[in-house]
Motif scaffolding. Sequence first.
Motif, short mmCIF file in Angstrom:
data_model
loop_
_atom_site.label_atom_id
_atom_site.label_comp_id
_atom_site.label_asym_id
_atom_site.label_seq_id
_atom_site.Cartn_x
_atom_site.Cartn_y
_atom_site.Cartn_z
N SER A 203 0.80 -1.01 -0.03
CA SER A 203 -0.27 0.34 -0.10
C SER A 203 0.47 1.02 -0.26
O SER A 203 0.70 2.13 -0.91
CB SER A 203 -1.22 -0.24 0.95
N GLN A 204 2.03 1.18 0.82
CA GLN A 204 3.21 2.32 1.63
C GLN A 204 3.63 2.57 -0.63
O GLN A 204 3.29 3.89 -0.85
CB GLN A 204 3.65 1.89 2.38
N ARG A 205 3.87 1.29 -1.11
CA ARG A 205 4.98 1.87 -2.53
C ARG A 205 3.49 2.44 -3.29
O ARG A 205 3.95 2.39 -4.44
CB ARG A 205 5.11 0.47 -2.51
N HIS A 210 2.36 5.64 -7.36
CA HIS A 210 1.19 6.06 -7.99
C HIS A 210 0.67 7.24 -6.80
O HIS A 210 -0.72 6.49 -6.65
CB HIS A 210 0.20 5.10 -8.39
N PRO A 211 1.00 8.11 -6.71
CA PRO A 211 -0.04 9.38 -6.29
C PRO A 211 -1.02 9.25 -6.18
O PRO A 211 -1.57 9.63 -7.73
CB PRO A 211 1.22 10.26 -5.66
N ALA A 267 -5.74 20.30 -14.78
CA ALA A 267 -4.48 19.70 -14.09
C ALA A 267 -3.29 20.71 -13.97
O ALA A 267 -2.42 20.58 -13.01
CB ALA A 267 -3.62 18.54 -15.14
N ASP A 268 -3.29 21.82 -14.81
CA ASP A 268 -2.15 23.21 -14.56
C ASP A 268 -2.58 23.28 -12.77
O ASP A 268 -1.96 24.49 -12.47
CB ASP A 268 -2.43 23.71 -15.51
N ALA A 269 -3.74 24.30 -12.78
CA ALA A 269 -3.84 24.01 -11.15
C ALA A 269 -3.28 22.96 -9.81
O ALA A 269 -3.58 24.06 -9.29
CB ALA A 269 -5.83 24.34 -10.92
N ILE A 270 -3.43 22.28 -10.24
CA ILE A 270 -2.15 21.67 -9.20
C ILE A 270 -1.25 20.35 -9.04
O ILE A 270 -0.76 20.29 -10.38
CB ILE A 270 -3.94 20.43 -8.77
N GLU A 271 -0.71 20.41 -8.13
CA GLU A 271 0.55 19.45 -8.71
C GLU A 271 0.64 18.02 -7.35
O GLU A 271 0.23 18.38 -6.20
CB GLU A 271 1.74 19.89 -7.81
N MET A 272 0.55 16.74 -8.18
CA MET A 272 0.73 15.82 -7.38
C MET A 272 1.36 16.16 -6.85
O MET A 272 3.00 16.58 -6.36
CB MET A 272 0.83 14.24 -8.33
N ILE A 273 1.69 15.09 -5.71
CA ILE A 273 2.79 14.54 -4.29
C ILE A 273 3.63 13.37 -4.62
O ILE A 273 2.86 12.39 -4.12
CB ILE A 273 2.14 14.40 -3.04
#
Length: 274
Positions: A203-205, A210-211, A267-273
Motif C-alpha cells: 500500500s505504501q509503495r 502512483h500518488p 491539471a495545471d492548477a494542481i501538482e501531484m505529491i
Amino acid sequence: MKRYAFVLICGLLACYGLRAQDTVPASELSPSTPIAAQAEPKDPKLIWDEANTAYINGNYREAITLYRSIEEADQVSSKLYYNLGNAYFKDGKMGPAILYYNKALKLAPNDADIRYNLAVANNYTKDRIETIPQFPLKRWMVSLCNALSSNAWAVLSLVFFVVTLAGTIAYLLGRRMWLRKTGFYNAILFCVLFVISVTFAVSQRNDFLHPDDAIVMAGSVSVKSSPDANSRDIFILHEGTKVQVEGELGNWREISIADGKKGWMEADAIEMIR
C-alpha cells in the motif's frame, strides 16, 4: 656521406613534426565543446551547504534555487524536501511549502518536525474543510500503515516470515508437546503479522509510486461540475488545499476534498505529491 645527411634531415623533420603536434592552434578547436562545458558538475554536498547558508542569511529564493538543483540531480531526501518546504514557507508561498512538506512526510512518516510544520502551514490556507469522520478501526489502521515507510514494512515482513517458518518447523519436527504447541501458535500469529506487513508495504509503495493526492498551486481555482470550461462552478479552492485525484480526462482532473465534495479542475492548477 649522403646517406648520413639524409638520415639527419629525416630526424630533424620528425622532431619538428612531434613538436608541432604538442600545441593545437586555437582555430582548430571544436566549437561544440566549449571550455565551460568541460567543467565537472558541483558536488551536491557543496550545493547543500550553500543552500543552508543562503537560508540562514534570509536569502530564501536563492536557497530554493539551490535546493531545487539538488532535487533535479535526483539527490532527494526527506531533509531536502523539509528544507524546501521551510524555504517556500519563509518566502510566503504556501502552496509549494505544503507540497514539499507532504513530499517529506512520504519519505519520513514519523518525523514530528515535518508534521508540525505542515500543520502550521495548513493554518495559513484559506479553505477550512471539515473532514468526514472515519470508522475508528479504519482510522487506526491508516495511522498504523503510515507509521512506517514501505521499506520498513518490507523488512518487518521478512522478519515475520522467518519467525513463521521457524514456528512451522518447530510444530512439524518438535518432539515435545509444548514445543509443538508454541511453534503452532507462533506460526499462526506471525503469519497474520506477515500478511498485514506485506499489505502495508504494498500500500505504501503504491501510494509512493502512483500518488493520488495533490496540492492546489493556483491562488484560487473554480471546481467545475464537468470537464468543460463552460460548465457550472460548484465551489472554489485556494492555494495549499489538499485534494485527491479520482480520475482524469484530457487536461482535466476529477478531484474530491476531505468533506466528500467532488468536481473537475484543470491539471495545471494542481501538482501531484510525488
